[in-house]
Design a protein around this motif. Structure first.
Motif, PDB file in Angstrom:
ATOM      1  N   PRO A   1       0.775  -1.071  -0.165  1.00  0.00           N
ATOM      2  CA  PRO A   1       0.081  -0.069  -0.088  1.00  0.00           C
ATOM      3  C   PRO A   1       0.822   1.083  -0.078  1.00  0.00           C
ATOM      4  CG  PRO A   1      -0.129  -1.127   1.990  1.00  0.00           C
ATOM      5  CD  PRO A   1       0.411  -1.995   1.213  1.00  0.00           C
ATOM      6  N   ASP A   2       2.084   1.504   0.639  1.00  0.00           N
ATOM      7  CA  ASP A   2       2.780   2.423   0.601  1.00  0.00           C
ATOM      8  C   ASP A   2       4.211   2.118   0.393  1.00  0.00           C
ATOM      9  OD1 ASP A   2       0.908   4.354   1.615  1.00  0.00           O
ATOM     10  OD2 ASP A   2       0.791   2.897   3.381  1.00  0.00           O
ATOM     11  N   PRO A   3       5.135   3.075  -0.016  1.00  0.00           N
ATOM     12  CA  PRO A   3       6.554   2.806  -0.296  1.00  0.00           C
ATOM     13  C   PRO A   3       7.253   2.847   0.881  1.00  0.00           C
ATOM     14  CG  PRO A   3       5.972   5.068  -1.122  1.00  0.00           C
ATOM     15  CD  PRO A   3       4.734   4.277  -0.611  1.00  0.00           C
ATOM     16  N   LEU A   4       8.610   2.362   0.916  1.00  0.00           N
ATOM     17  CA  LEU A   4       9.336   2.718   2.086  1.00  0.00           C
ATOM     18  C   LEU A   4       9.798   4.008   2.239  1.00  0.00           C
ATOM     19  CD1 LEU A   4      11.705  -0.529   2.182  1.00  0.00           C
ATOM     20  CD2 LEU A   4      10.068   0.179   3.951  1.00  0.00           C
ATOM     21  N   PRO A   5       9.526   4.807   3.303  1.00  0.00           N
ATOM     22  CA  PRO A   5      10.298   5.999   3.290  1.00  0.00           C
ATOM     23  C   PRO A   5      11.696   5.957   3.065  1.00  0.00           C
ATOM     24  CG  PRO A   5       9.582   5.395   5.515  1.00  0.00           C
ATOM     25  CD  PRO A   5       9.230   4.455   4.537  1.00  0.00           C
ATOM     26  N   TRP A   6      12.421   7.107   3.131  1.00  0.00           N
ATOM     27  CA  TRP A   6      13.986   7.368   2.977  1.00  0.00           C
ATOM     28  C   TRP A   6      14.456   6.861   4.220  1.00  0.00           C
ATOM     29  CZ3 TRP A   6      17.940   7.111   0.583  1.00  0.00           C
ATOM     30  CH2 TRP A   6      19.362   7.286   1.119  1.00  0.00           C
ATOM     31  N   PRO A   7      13.916   7.235   5.391  1.00  0.00           N
ATOM     32  CA  PRO A   7      14.641   6.982   6.525  1.00  0.00           C
ATOM     33  C   PRO A   7      14.972   5.382   6.571  1.00  0.00           C
ATOM     34  CG  PRO A   7      13.241   8.631   7.269  1.00  0.00           C
ATOM     35  CD  PRO A   7      12.968   8.297   5.992  1.00  0.00           C
ATOM     36  N   ALA A   8      13.834   4.523   6.441  1.00  0.00           N
ATOM     37  CA  ALA A   8      14.145   3.063   6.197  1.00  0.00           C
ATOM     38  C   ALA A   8      14.919   2.556   5.282  1.00  0.00           C
ATOM     39  CB  ALA A   8      12.540   2.537   6.003  1.00  0.00           C
ATOM     40  N   ARG A   9      14.972   3.096   4.121  1.00  0.00           N
ATOM     41  CA  ARG A   9      16.009   2.753   3.185  1.00  0.00           C
ATOM     42  C   ARG A   9      17.534   2.783   3.686  1.00  0.00           C
ATOM     43  NH1 ARG A   9      12.746   3.478  -2.687  1.00  0.00           N
ATOM     44  NH2 ARG A   9      10.837   3.861  -1.618  1.00  0.00           N
ATOM     45  N   LEU A  10      17.711   4.025   4.253  1.00  0.00           N
ATOM     46  CA  LEU A  10      18.936   4.479   4.720  1.00  0.00           C
ATOM     47  C   LEU A  10      19.394   3.403   5.882  1.00  0.00           C
ATOM     48  CD1 LEU A  10      21.657   5.851   4.981  1.00  0.00           C
ATOM     49  CD2 LEU A  10      20.283   7.554   6.460  1.00  0.00           C
ATOM     50  N   ARG A  11      18.376   3.065   6.714  1.00  0.00           N
ATOM     51  CA  ARG A  11      18.531   2.120   7.762  1.00  0.00           C
ATOM     52  C   ARG A  11      18.649   0.637   7.519  1.00  0.00           C
ATOM     53  NH1 ARG A  11      17.208   1.794  13.369  1.00  0.00           N
ATOM     54  NH2 ARG A  11      16.747  -0.392  14.031  1.00  0.00           N
ATOM     55  N   ILE A  12      17.956   0.547   6.301  1.00  0.00           N
ATOM     56  CA  ILE A  12      18.280  -1.081   5.706  1.00  0.00           C
ATOM     57  C   ILE A  12      19.692  -1.009   5.149  1.00  0.00           C
ATOM     58  CG2 ILE A  12      17.509  -2.637   4.067  1.00  0.00           C
ATOM     59  CD1 ILE A  12      14.520  -1.534   4.513  1.00  0.00           C
ATOM     60  N   ALA A  13      20.155  -0.122   4.494  1.00  0.00           N
ATOM     61  CA  ALA A  13      21.386  -0.124   3.658  1.00  0.00           C
ATOM     62  C   ALA A  13      22.497  -0.267   4.785  1.00  0.00           C
ATOM     63  CB  ALA A  13      21.623   1.355   2.896  1.00  0.00           C
ATOM     64  N   ARG A  14      22.522   0.512   5.850  1.00  0.00           N
ATOM     65  CA  ARG A  14      23.442   0.644   6.983  1.00  0.00           C
ATOM     66  C   ARG A  14      23.530  -0.949   7.434  1.00  0.00           C
ATOM     67  NH1 ARG A  14      22.052   6.300   9.882  1.00  0.00           N
ATOM     68  NH2 ARG A  14      23.504   7.469   8.897  1.00  0.00           N
ATOM     69  N   GLY A  15      22.464  -1.584   7.510  1.00  0.00           N
ATOM     70  CA  GLY A  15      22.499  -2.911   8.066  1.00  0.00           C
ATOM     71  C   GLY A  15      22.992  -3.928   7.318  1.00  0.00           C
ATOM     72  N   VAL A  16      22.737  -3.792   6.027  1.00  0.00           N
ATOM     73  CA  VAL A  16      23.147  -4.813   5.147  1.00  0.00           C
ATOM     74  C   VAL A  16      24.915  -4.627   5.001  1.00  0.00           C
ATOM     75  CG1 VAL A  16      23.457  -5.655   2.700  1.00  0.00           C
ATOM     76  CG2 VAL A  16      21.291  -4.985   3.756  1.00  0.00           C
ATOM     77  N   ALA A  17      25.406  -3.270   4.848  1.00  0.00           N
ATOM     78  CA  ALA A  17      26.681  -2.951   5.092  1.00  0.00           C
ATOM     79  C   ALA A  17      27.308  -3.465   6.299  1.00  0.00           C
ATOM     80  CB  ALA A  17      26.908  -1.384   4.997  1.00  0.00           C
ATOM     81  N   ALA A  18      26.874  -3.325   7.330  1.00  0.00           N
ATOM     82  CA  ALA A  18      27.373  -3.835   8.662  1.00  0.00           C
ATOM     83  C   ALA A  18      27.517  -5.463   8.551  1.00  0.00           C
ATOM     84  CB  ALA A  18      26.322  -3.429  10.029  1.00  0.00           C
ATOM     85  N   ALA A  19      26.577  -6.005   8.241  1.00  0.00           N
ATOM     86  CA  ALA A  19      26.692  -7.568   8.068  1.00  0.00           C
ATOM     87  C   ALA A  19      27.717  -7.757   7.108  1.00  0.00           C
ATOM     88  CB  ALA A  19      25.413  -8.134   7.388  1.00  0.00           C
TER      89      ALA A  19
ATOM     90  N   ARG B   1       7.617   7.606  -6.026  1.00  0.00           N
ATOM     91  CA  ARG B   1       6.963   7.167  -4.786  1.00  0.00           C
ATOM     92  C   ARG B   1       7.457   7.571  -3.210  1.00  0.00           C
ATOM     93  NH1 ARG B   1       6.544   1.045  -5.504  1.00  0.00           N
ATOM     94  NH2 ARG B   1       8.906   1.561  -5.554  1.00  0.00           N
ATOM     95  N   MET B   2       8.636   7.945  -3.078  1.00  0.00           N
ATOM     96  CA  MET B   2       9.037   8.170  -1.769  1.00  0.00           C
ATOM     97  C   MET B   2       9.001   9.738  -1.706  1.00  0.00           C
ATOM     98  SD  MET B   2      13.167   6.794  -0.885  1.00  0.00           S
ATOM     99  CE  MET B   2      13.735   7.514  -2.227  1.00  0.00           C
ATOM    100  N   ALA B   3       8.665  10.241  -2.581  1.00  0.00           N
ATOM    101  CA  ALA B   3       8.467  11.914  -2.291  1.00  0.00           C
ATOM    102  C   ALA B   3       9.559  12.167  -1.267  1.00  0.00           C
ATOM    103  CB  ALA B   3       7.105  12.011  -1.750  1.00  0.00           C
ATOM    104  N   ILE B   4      10.727  12.155  -1.893  1.00  0.00           N
ATOM    105  CA  ILE B   4      12.102  12.605  -0.920  1.00  0.00           C
ATOM    106  C   ILE B   4      11.700  14.275  -0.694  1.00  0.00           C
ATOM    107  CG2 ILE B   4      13.452  13.196  -2.959  1.00  0.00           C
ATOM    108  CD1 ILE B   4      14.570  12.036   0.657  1.00  0.00           C
ATOM    109  N   GLU B   5      11.240  15.190  -1.516  1.00  0.00           N
ATOM    110  CA  GLU B   5      11.287  16.502  -1.326  1.00  0.00           C
ATOM    111  C   GLU B   5      10.685  16.940  -0.156  1.00  0.00           C
ATOM    112  OE1 GLU B   5       7.984  15.164  -4.032  1.00  0.00           O
ATOM    113  OE2 GLU B   5       9.849  14.954  -3.839  1.00  0.00           O
ATOM    114  N   ARG B   6       9.465  15.777   0.233  1.00  0.00           N
ATOM    115  CA  ARG B   6       8.662  16.361   1.535  1.00  0.00           C
ATOM    116  C   ARG B   6       9.522  15.888   2.497  1.00  0.00           C
ATOM    117  NH1 ARG B   6       3.325  12.844   0.046  1.00  0.00           N
ATOM    118  NH2 ARG B   6       2.782  13.822  -1.789  1.00  0.00           N
ATOM    119  N   GLU B   7      10.486  15.461   2.612  1.00  0.00           N
ATOM    120  CA  GLU B   7      11.279  14.947   4.016  1.00  0.00           C
ATOM    121  C   GLU B   7      12.389  16.271   4.186  1.00  0.00           C
ATOM    122  OE1 GLU B   7      11.623  12.091   5.671  1.00  0.00           O
ATOM    123  OE2 GLU B   7      10.261  11.041   4.455  1.00  0.00           O
ATOM    124  N   GLY B   8      12.561  17.116   3.234  1.00  0.00           N
ATOM    125  CA  GLY B   8      13.414  18.448   3.555  1.00  0.00           C
ATOM    126  C   GLY B   8      14.608  18.417   2.901  1.00  0.00           C
ATOM    127  N   GLU B   9      15.196  19.570   3.015  1.00  0.00           N
ATOM    128  CA  GLU B   9      16.564  19.947   2.460  1.00  0.00           C
ATOM    129  C   GLU B   9      17.669  18.873   2.911  1.00  0.00           C
ATOM    130  OE1 GLU B   9      19.986  23.456   1.334  1.00  0.00           O
ATOM    131  OE2 GLU B   9      17.811  23.873   2.329  1.00  0.00           O
TER     132      GLU B   9
END
Length: 380
Positions: A187-205, A333-341
Motif C-alpha cells: 500500500p505504501d513505499p518505504l520512506p527514505w529513513p527506512a531505506r537508509l537504515r536497511i542499507a546500513r544494516g546490510v553494510a554492517a553485515a 513514490r518516496m517523495a524525498i522533497e517532503r523530507e526536507g533539504e
C-alpha cells in the motif's frame, strides 16, 4: 454413444490428462524462477507506521559466537529436527504455507511443537542429495551461518538431513524481503529513513563477514531478495548458498573464477573470469543501494529520455550522480522533497557512496569497513 463421439471424448480426456500436469509443472517452475533468494512475502504496515519504528541509527556492533557443525559438535541452541516434525509443522508441506522461493526449493511458514513460528527452506529432492548444487548450498549455509552470529544476519535455528531431504530452519521475518517492498504491490513505499537504515544494516553485515572474522566470508549474491526485514525493519542478510570462506585475508581473490551471483548485481570482473574478492560484494552492495534509491531493478534497462534509447540502469544512475543530478533518479513514490533539504543532501551523499562502490576497477572501490563509516557519517 456413437463411435465418433466416443473417440472425441477419449481424445479430450487424454489431452486433459497430459496437459494438466504440464501446466502444474510450468506453474511451479515459474514460481521457482522468480528469485534465487529467500524471497518472502511481507506483512505490510503503513508507511507512517514504518517511519515510526525506524530511528536512523547505526547498526549495533555486538557480535557473538554461535554453534559449529564441523567443530566440537552441534550446540544445543541449534534444533536438529526430524522430517516428520517439519512435515507436521508445515501442514505436510502444504502449498498454502509457501511464503517464498529459496535458492533450490520453496520456503514454508511453520509452527514448531513449542509454538515457535519459523521459516523452513526445503531443497528440492533433485538438488538436495549427493554432490548436487543444492547439497553444496545446504553445507555452505551450515558452514557459514552455523559459525556466525550478528544482528544483521538472518539467524539459522536448525536443520534436517534425512535421506535425500535437506531442510534449513530460520527465524521467521514477518516483513519479508526488501525486493517485495521495493517492487511489490504494498500500500505504501518505504520512506527514505527506512531505506537508509536497511542499507546500513546490510553494510554492517558485510563488514562483519569481510573484516570481523578470520578467515573472511564472501556472500557472492547480494541483492534485494536476499535482504529480509524484521518487525523493526532491521535488515537481515540471508541466503548463504553461494558463500565462500576466503583464505588470505580480505584482499584475496583466489576463489574459483566461475561467475556466481545474479544478473545486474555481479561485478564486471566476475564476468571475465577474474577470481572473486570482497570487492565484488562491495560492488553488489553499491548496485543494491542505487536500486533502493531509484526503485528500479538493476537488470532492467532505463529510457533516459522520452522516445530515447534504453540504457543500462546502473550506467544511467552513475552518470546522473556524476553530473550532479542525483535527485532526478530518486523513486518518485518516496517523495524525498517532503523530507526536507537535509534529507535530500543525505540522499545525494548516499548515492555518491554507491557510485564509489560500483567503480569498474575493484582497486578503486572502498572496503566494507570504509563503506560502513561513510554511511554512518552521512549528514542527518
Amino acid at each position: 454413444m456413437d463411435v465418433p463421439v466416443k473417440a472425441l471424448v477419449v481424445a479430450v480426456a487424454g489431452f486433459a490428462a497430459i496437459s494438466f500436469p504440464c501446466m502444474v509443472i510450468a506453474f511451479l517452475c515459474s514460481r521457482r524462477s522468480k528469485s534465487r533468494g529467500l524471497f518472502l512475502k511481507p506483512h505490510w504496515p503503513s508507511a507512517a507506521a514504518a517511519a515510526e519504528v525506524l530511528p536512523v541509527t547505526a547498526p549495533s556492533e555486538h557480535v557473538s559466537s554461535s554453534w559449529s557443525l564441523y567443530g566440537s559438535g552441534v550446540d544445543s541452541s541449534l534444533k536438529m529436527l526430524s522430517l516428520d516434525d517439519l512435515a507436521a509443522a508445515t501442514g505436510g508441506f502444504s502449498p498454502d504455507n509457501i511464503i517464498g522461493d529459496g535458492s533450490f526449493g520453496f520456503v514454508y511458514r511453520a509452527v514448531l511443537p513449542d509454538n515457535t513460528a519459523v521459516a523452513v527452506k526445503r531443497l528440492s529432492a533433485d538438488h538436495a542429495a549427493g554432490l548436487g548444487a543444492g547439497n553444496r548450498e545446504f553445507r555452505a549455509e551450515l558452514e557459514v551461518l552455523g559459525k556466525l552470529s550478528h544482528p544483521n544476519l538472518a539467524r539459522l535455528l536448525g536443520y534436517c538431513a534425512a535421506g535425500s531431504d535437506r531442510l534449513l530452519v530460520y527465524e521467521l521475518l514477518e516483513r519479508g524481503s526488501l525486493d517485495a517492498w521495493l517492487h511489490g504491490d504494498g500500500p505504501d513505499p518505504l520512506p527514505w529513513p527506512a531505506r537508509l537504515r536497511i542499507a546500513r544494516g546490510v553494510a554492517a553485515a558485510l563488514a562483519f563477514l569481510h573484516h570481523g572474522r578470520d578467515p573472511p566470508v564472501l556472500h557472492r549474491d547480494i541483492k534485494a531478495s536476499n535482504v529480509l526485514l524484521d518487525e523493526g525493519f532491521e535488515a537481515k542478510l540471508a541466503d548463504f548458498g553461494l558463500a565462500r570462506i576466503v583464505s588470505g585475508g580480505p584482499a584475496a581473490s583466489d576463489l574459483s573464477t566461475q561467475a556466481a551471483g545474479t544478473a545486474g548485481y555481479m561485478a564486471p570482473e566476475l564476468q571475465v573470469g577474474v577470481g572473486a574478492s570482497v570487492k565484488a560484494d562491495v560492488y553488489s552492495l553499491g548496485v543494491l543501494m542505487i536500486e533502493m534509491v531509484t526503485g528500479r531493478r538493476p537488470s532492467w534497462p532505463v529510457k533516459a529520455a522520452v522516445g530515447g534509447k534504453e540504457v543500462d540502469m546502473l550506467k544511467w544512475a552513475r552518470e546522473k550522480v556524476q553530473m550532479g543530478f542525483a535527485l532526478e533518479i530518486a523513486d518518485r513514490r518516496m517523495a524525498i522533497e517532503r523530507e526536507g533539504e537535509e534529507a535530500a543532501e543525505e540522499m545525494e551523499a548516499f548515492l555518491d557512496v554507491a557510485r564509489r562502490c560500483t567503480e569498474e576497477s575493484p582497486k578503486h572501490r572502498p572496503f566494507m569497513e570504509e563503506v560502513v563509516a561513510m554511511l554512518t557519517n552521512l549528514k542527518l
